[in-house]
Design a protein around this motif. Structure first.
Motif, PDB file in Angstrom:
ATOM      1  N   SER A 100       0.858  -1.184   0.000  1.00  0.00           N
ATOM      2  CA  SER A 100       0.000   0.000   0.000  1.00  0.00           C
ATOM      3  C   SER A 100       0.892   1.230   0.000  1.00  0.00           C
ATOM      4  O   SER A 100       1.877   1.289   0.739  1.00  0.00           O
ATOM      5  CB  SER A 100      -0.902   0.034   1.234  1.00  0.00           C
ATOM      6  N   ASP A 108      -7.465   5.188   4.505  1.00  0.00           N
ATOM      7  CA  ASP A 108      -8.727   5.026   5.229  1.00  0.00           C
ATOM      8  C   ASP A 108      -8.656   3.746   6.056  1.00  0.00           C
ATOM      9  O   ASP A 108      -7.721   2.951   5.932  1.00  0.00           O
ATOM     10  CB  ASP A 108      -9.935   5.008   4.289  1.00  0.00           C
ATOM     11  N   SER A 109      -9.648   3.569   6.908  1.00  0.00           N
ATOM     12  CA  SER A 109      -9.610   2.456   7.850  1.00  0.00           C
ATOM     13  C   SER A 109      -9.634   1.111   7.143  1.00  0.00           C
ATOM     14  O   SER A 109      -8.984   0.152   7.589  1.00  0.00           O
ATOM     15  CB  SER A 109     -10.772   2.549   8.837  1.00  0.00           C
ATOM     16  N   GLN A 110     -10.373   1.000   6.053  1.00  0.00           N
ATOM     17  CA  GLN A 110     -10.465  -0.279   5.356  1.00  0.00           C
ATOM     18  C   GLN A 110      -9.118  -0.712   4.790  1.00  0.00           C
ATOM     19  O   GLN A 110      -8.770  -1.893   4.835  1.00  0.00           O
ATOM     20  CB  GLN A 110     -11.515  -0.196   4.242  1.00  0.00           C
ATOM     21  N   GLU A 111      -8.361   0.240   4.259  1.00  0.00           N
ATOM     22  CA  GLU A 111      -7.052  -0.107   3.711  1.00  0.00           C
ATOM     23  C   GLU A 111      -6.092  -0.518   4.828  1.00  0.00           C
ATOM     24  O   GLU A 111      -5.290  -1.439   4.665  1.00  0.00           O
ATOM     25  CB  GLU A 111      -6.484   1.070   2.912  1.00  0.00           C
ATOM     26  N   LEU A 113      -6.991  -1.893   7.720  1.00  0.00           N
ATOM     27  CA  LEU A 113      -7.423  -3.198   8.210  1.00  0.00           C
ATOM     28  C   LEU A 113      -7.068  -4.316   7.242  1.00  0.00           C
ATOM     29  O   LEU A 113      -6.691  -5.416   7.659  1.00  0.00           O
ATOM     30  CB  LEU A 113      -8.924  -3.180   8.482  1.00  0.00           C
ATOM     31  N   ALA A 114      -7.178  -4.050   5.941  1.00  0.00           N
ATOM     32  CA  ALA A 114      -6.831  -5.071   4.944  1.00  0.00           C
ATOM     33  C   ALA A 114      -5.354  -5.420   5.023  1.00  0.00           C
ATOM     34  O   ALA A 114      -4.967  -6.590   4.929  1.00  0.00           O
ATOM     35  CB  ALA A 114      -7.187  -4.572   3.542  1.00  0.00           C
ATOM     36  N   PRO A 176      -0.377   1.971   5.746  1.00  0.00           N
ATOM     37  CA  PRO A 176      -0.838   0.599   6.038  1.00  0.00           C
ATOM     38  C   PRO A 176       0.288  -0.422   5.948  1.00  0.00           C
ATOM     39  O   PRO A 176       0.394  -1.313   6.811  1.00  0.00           O
ATOM     40  CB  PRO A 176      -1.910   0.351   4.966  1.00  0.00           C
ATOM     41  N   SER A 180       1.826  -2.317   9.245  1.00  0.00           N
ATOM     42  CA  SER A 180       1.567  -3.759   9.322  1.00  0.00           C
ATOM     43  C   SER A 180       2.867  -4.556   9.380  1.00  0.00           C
ATOM     44  O   SER A 180       2.942  -5.577  10.077  1.00  0.00           O
ATOM     45  CB  SER A 180       0.715  -4.214   8.129  1.00  0.00           C
TER      46      SER A 180
END
Length: 255
Positions: A100, A108-111, A113-114, A176, A180
């Motif tokens: 990413s 954003d939060s979805q990226e 979390l993914a 992200p 991570s």
């Protein structure tokens, strides 16, 4: 030279570093007896190169494994266990991951979390589910020394996940991905501390900036050269490198 390990499992092996790891392992003069090449859809279009490679080497067994899907991981464990016929799994390479380049403005939060689901939770779940087979390999080894010929978990990491190097690495913020990988590094340290007494070595390896789909063509290093280095590092792992963060040349990196 002795084989690196009797049995090896690589996640995300349909492309990039994972595919090249399988290729070089299978082509080695002392190839592992079992090479479990896993990916989400080995029968689909993205598995074509892997299927062609496996057709050339009987040691390669294609296994469906989606690292973010627990039932898929557990089915893969059953397949691997049946192929090993009572033996354990010597080497688990957690290579599957996603990148990413999100900035502070675009993230954003979805990226987020993914990235954490694939790069942190995935490798941890894979290690947890394959742990009984790793423990079996460690107990059945003819040596008490930690090495790939006994039982090893390798998490493919990245130096951009190093908090110590953060201000010195000039690539894009990649919130992200960086966050991570930093979390994945902590998972590696925890696994190393918990599993050392079970005879299982755990380490994180930075493969370099490599010409892959994730690394892009701007990267300075070929995937072939990176994997040559990674395999040399894997062959040198010992008690002293359990819980270490190493690069593809074997140099220690700051956490």
């Amino acid at each position: 030279m002795a084989a690196l390990a009797r049995s090896v499992l690589v996640t995300g092996s349909n492309r990039g570093i994972g595919l090249e790891l399988v290729r070089q392992l299978a082509a080695s003069p002392q190839a592992p007896q079992h090479i479990f090449a896993t990916c989400r859809d080995p029968d689909g279009p993205r598995g074509k190169a892997l299927r062609e490679l496996s057709a050339q080497h009987p040691s390669i067994r294609l296994v469906q494994l989606d690292t973010v899907d627990l039932p898929s991981i557990r089915r893969a464990v059953q397949v691997v266990e049946s192929c090993l016929e009572g033996q354990g799994l010597n080497l688990l390479v957690n290579n599957a991951g996603i990148g990413s380049h999100a900035t502070l403005q675009s993230v954003d939060s979805q990226e987020m979390l993914a990235a954490f689901a694939t790069n942190v939770v995935g490798p941890l779940q894979v290690a947890k589910e394959f742990l009984p087979l790793l423990e079996k390999a460690a107990k059945g080894a003819q040596t008490t020394r930690l090495s790939c010929s006994r039982a090893v978990i390798v998490n493919v990491s990245s130096k951009v996940g190093s908090i110590g190097l953060c201000l010195g690495v000039l690539e894009a913020p990649m919130y992200p991905y960086r966050a991570s990988k930093a979390a994945q590094n902590m998972v590696t340290r925890c696994l190393a501390a918990e599993l050392r007494d079970k005879g299982i070595l755990c380490t994180a390896i930075h493969p370099g900036w490599v010409k892959t789909d994730m690394g892009t063509e701007q990267a300075p290093m070929t995937v072939e050269r990176s994997v040559q280095g990674i395999l040399a590092v894997l062959g040198s792992l010992s008690q002293e490198t359990s819980g270490a963060f190493l690069d593809w040349e074997g140099n220690s990196l700051p956490w």
